[in-house]
Design a protein around this motif. Sequence first.
Motif: not given
Length: 265
Positions: A204-221
């Motif tokens: 139920l932690n939408f914040r965590l899952l959204a943050t994970n996608s942010v971290l992935e974008s920082q690493d991969k883009l």
Amino acid sequence: PAPGFGICVRSGLYQHACFKFQIRVPPKYPMAEPKLSFLGQCIPFHPFVDARTGHINFRYLLMSENNPTGDWNPRLHRIYVLIKLVKALFHPTSYDRRLQDLHGDAAVKPFQLFNPNFQSGGEGAAVLSKSILNSSATKVLTANFLWWKKNGARVRELEKLLSINITKASLQELGKRADASTKDDGAVLSEALHLAIQVQDKSLNFRLLATNSVLESQDKLKFNDKDFCIRIRSDVEDLEQVLAPLGTPPRRRRPQEEEDAEAGG
């Protein structure tokens, strides 16, 4: 190939993310709707974004009094409209009073507008249901909404009493405080720890899952010379230069700008 674009989110739940997307313009445009998709390197965790393909569904965001079904309308819409709406994916805004009363994570709360289970029904809710491309995101939002509905008042009491933020609190530090406290204080801290463990759980932690996608974008883009970044702000002034070739109408000057222009002329 479809041109590549980048969007950098400067504030909000997806702050510091950089997501790359592409626009595919159909031969029958503007009679047919263009397709916008985030690229597979990093796709935001979002109800309106397909987690596998990155495709964005704009139906709910296109909905208005003049367009209650949210369909693409060639008389009203052009590519620049969809580019502007990319902003709305990450910055939902509304004066819905239910949001003001909802005891939830302040950063996640606005995204409940994109949750069909939060809507009371009607045509808007039906359009919203058709807009969902990531059922996992909606499931997490629903779990988040129900948890805060049940526990929100008590969470706020404990946060005020202990001067903590339960959604962000370190579980390890809370545990240490509970172990080192007196019996009465320890019971309160243990309750806070129990609630913190629940709300920070991935289910139920939408914040965590959204943050994970942010971290992935920082690493991969990785941006190159052919890509550019659309900066997110409360207005769309920075989009003018980008949107001009796409046929967007010129922005009306603000009164102060007109005075400055006359003074300069």
